[in-house]
Write an enzyme that holds these catalytic residues in place. Structure first.
Site, PDB file in Angstrom:
ATOM      1  N   GLU A 276       0.831  -1.207   0.000  1.00  0.00           N
ATOM      2  CA  GLU A 276       0.000   0.000   0.000  1.00  0.00           C
ATOM      3  C   GLU A 276       0.866   1.257   0.000  1.00  0.00           C
ATOM      4  OE1 GLU A 276      -3.396   0.333  -0.349  1.00  0.00           O
ATOM      5  OE2 GLU A 276      -3.101  -1.755  -0.916  1.00  0.00           O
ATOM      6  N   TRP A 279       1.616   1.782  -3.487  1.00  0.00           N
ATOM      7  CA  TRP A 279       0.577   2.480  -4.260  1.00  0.00           C
ATOM      8  C   TRP A 279       0.748   3.992  -4.133  1.00  0.00           C
ATOM      9  CZ3 TRP A 279      -2.700   1.352  -8.000  1.00  0.00           C
ATOM     10  CH2 TRP A 279      -3.026   0.009  -8.223  1.00  0.00           C
ATOM     11  N   TRP A 307     -20.195  13.120 -19.731  1.00  0.00           N
ATOM     12  CA  TRP A 307     -20.527  13.381 -18.345  1.00  0.00           C
ATOM     13  C   TRP A 307     -21.807  14.207 -18.236  1.00  0.00           C
ATOM     14  CZ3 TRP A 307     -17.838  10.575 -15.074  1.00  0.00           C
ATOM     15  CH2 TRP A 307     -16.509  10.245 -15.349  1.00  0.00           C
ATOM     16  N   ASN A 343     -10.721   3.713   3.272  1.00  0.00           N
ATOM     17  CA  ASN A 343     -10.376   3.577   1.858  1.00  0.00           C
ATOM     18  C   ASN A 343     -11.419   2.822   1.050  1.00  0.00           C
ATOM     19  OD1 ASN A 343      -8.366   3.877  -0.369  1.00  0.00           O
ATOM     20  ND2 ASN A 343      -8.459   1.642  -0.305  1.00  0.00           N
ATOM     21  N   TRP A 361     -15.237  13.167 -12.456  1.00  0.00           N
ATOM     22  CA  TRP A 361     -14.399  12.771 -11.333  1.00  0.00           C
ATOM     23  C   TRP A 361     -13.686  13.966 -10.697  1.00  0.00           C
ATOM     24  CZ3 TRP A 361      -9.190  13.788 -11.376  1.00  0.00           C
ATOM     25  CH2 TRP A 361      -8.604  14.054 -12.618  1.00  0.00           C
ATOM     26  N   TRP A 384      -9.271   8.654  -7.705  1.00  0.00           N
ATOM     27  CA  TRP A 384     -10.469   9.072  -8.433  1.00  0.00           C
ATOM     28  C   TRP A 384     -10.448   8.600  -9.880  1.00  0.00           C
ATOM     29  CZ3 TRP A 384     -15.129  10.683  -7.143  1.00  0.00           C
ATOM     30  CH2 TRP A 384     -15.332  11.054  -5.814  1.00  0.00           C
TER      31      TRP A 384
END
Length: 476
Positions: A276, A279, A307, A343, A361, A384
């Site tokens: 993690e 990431w 959108w 998360n 987003w 996102w």
């Protein structure tokens, strides 16, 4: 005597701080400065919640420096003229800083280094990443866009680095330069809404290290599983500390590896914890190599995604935790009250916004950046875009999180929902996951703002417009 200026940004700690360490090794006097810079990418230009955290982090850092016989200097203004003025005032011969990697700061820092090195010695260091973004590339010299091969390359390159100790001495100048008072930076809100939020958080280097050392024996072994359940204390909650540099990723990896050496039974959970951290590394790596992704999709095909345009009302319901989907409303209210969100819930609330409401987003990313205490630009953008399906590492099908199924699976007893949505506390464990239309006759909780099934089908159809028919789709 030689004097060094250490320009602090997202490195608000004494230990494993290369700029501070080398300044203390090189110069007889050290001046530490934090600049409230109007640059949009500057750490002090973050959202309201992060500015509150920054206030407390600077306060903690200054206390540590005063205990070591030094202190923090605070100034406001564009970094270059502020540093030039400080050089003139103090006669400093060296300027040190640790690199930050957002596009705006990189461009600014390059210009500052070119100008300042004409009159003094300038050095910059890596203090916030395991490795520099340009050090890990594919065989053809191009950057990775998928996490798994990136992480394998990172592990091969090496992620274990011995953290630098805090300087034994931080030599102070004979007289300190003029400094603003911390309150003059205006980081705290006038209405004092921050008091309740910060009741959930201790800020500063000492708190950050203690949080890591507490997590390793208490939650490390079960981290891989427990981190998915928002009602549990299954995460390390180090993200705001990492964002402000109260602890470094190198420190986190080093102490985790040291714990694993004595507790091999925790291997599975803590290897996932280190991943993690990987990431986070990947997020900054991508932002460095693809700086346009600050506000544009990495996948260029999303330039044509249709959108929604008239979404102001739905966006406001989402922000306020009034969507009619209990797990989502719980997450949005947790965010508003604590400056943080679990998360897994972040993925669920982002999926509803982008997939079911078809709201761009960027709107969600902007809201998170304003309300999260860990509003890390790169991680926020990566998360996102991942959920919206337009970023790196996206699967070749449209991920859609069903908020009811996610709630039933990861909050089976409804503990998380009851904590943040008090009007649902009387519901039983079956009904608490359901929107009002599927549950009891409750009237003080909103109906769903969108039909999940119909909006899912609509989203899939729109996705096909830009990507063509795809082999499979999932509801998670």
């Amino acid at each position: 005597m030689s004097t060094a200026i250490v320009w602090l940004r997202q490195d608000l700690r004494l230990a494993d701080n290369p700029a501070l360490y080398h300044a203390c090794k090189t110069c007889a006097n050290v001046i530490l400065i934090f600049i409230d810079d109007p640059l949009p990418g500057s750490v002090s230009r973050l959202g309201a919640a992060s500015q509150v955290w920054l206030h407390h982090s600077l306060q903690a850092l200054d206390a540590s420096l005063q205990a070591a016989g030094n202190r923090l200097t605070l100034r406001q203004g564009s970094a270059l003229p502020v540093l030039q003025a400080l050089l003139a005032e103090t006669g400093a011969t060296h300027v040190y800083w640790n690199r930050v990697y957002d596009p705006a700061s990189l461009a600014r820092d390059k210009q500052i280094k070119e100008i300042l090195k004409q009159s003094c010695t300038v050095h910059s260091f890596n203090a916030s990443l395991l490795n520099e973004p340009w050090e890990v590339l594919k065989a053809d010299g191009t950057p990775y866009k998928v996490f798994t091969p990136f992480w394998k390359a990172m592990l091969k390159h090496g992620i274990q680095h011995l953290p630098l100790p805090a300087p034994e001495q931080i030599p102070a100048p004979t007289s300190f330069p003029r400094s603003l008072a911390l309150n003059e930076l205006g980081l705290l809100p006038r209405t004092h809404w921050d008091t309740g939020m910060m009741a959930h958080w201790p800020a500063g280097e000492t708190a950050a290290m203690q949080k890591l050392l507490d997590f390793l024996p208490l939650g490390g072994a079960d981290y891989k599983n427990a981190r998915n359940f928002p009602a549990q204390h299954g995460t390390a909650q180090l993200s705001p500390h990492l964002h402000f540099g109260e602890i470094s990723p190198r420190q986190a990896v080093y102490h985790t590896e040291a714990f694993l050496a004595e507790h091999p039974a925790a291997e599975s959970g803590l290897r996932h914890f280190i991943q993690e951290i990987g990431w986070r590394e990947f997020a900054w790596y991508l932002l460095y190599h693809f700086p346009h992704t600050v506000d544009q999709a990495l996948d260029e095909r999303f330039k044509h995604f249709p959108w929604a345009e008239d979404y102001v009302e739905n966006l406001e319901h989402w922000r306020r935790g009034q969507t009619g989907y209990p797990i989502i409303d719980a997450g949005m209210r947790e965010l508003w009250q604590t400056g943080w969100m679990h998360n897994r819930v972040r993925m669920i609330v982002a999926s509803l916004l982008t997939k079911n409401l078809l709201i761009p987003w960027q709107e969600g990313e902007n809201w998170f950046r304003d309300t999260l205490v860990d509003a890390d630009l790169a991680s926020n953008v990566l998360g996102w875009q991942w959920t919206a399906g337009c970023g790196a590492d996206a699967a070749p099908y449209f991920r859609i999180f069903n908020p009811i199924l996610q709630s039933q699976k990861f909050d089976p007893e409804g503990e998380y929902i009851r904590r943040w949505v008090p009007e649902l506390r009387a519901r039983d464990n079956k009904q608490i996951h359901l929107p009002r239309e599927l549950g009891d006759g409750l009237t003080d909780y909103p109906l769903p703002i969108v039909d999940f099934k119909a909006s899912r089908e609509r989203a899939l159809a729109m996705f096909e417009q830009i990507k063509g028919p795809f082999a499979r789709s999932t509801v998670q």
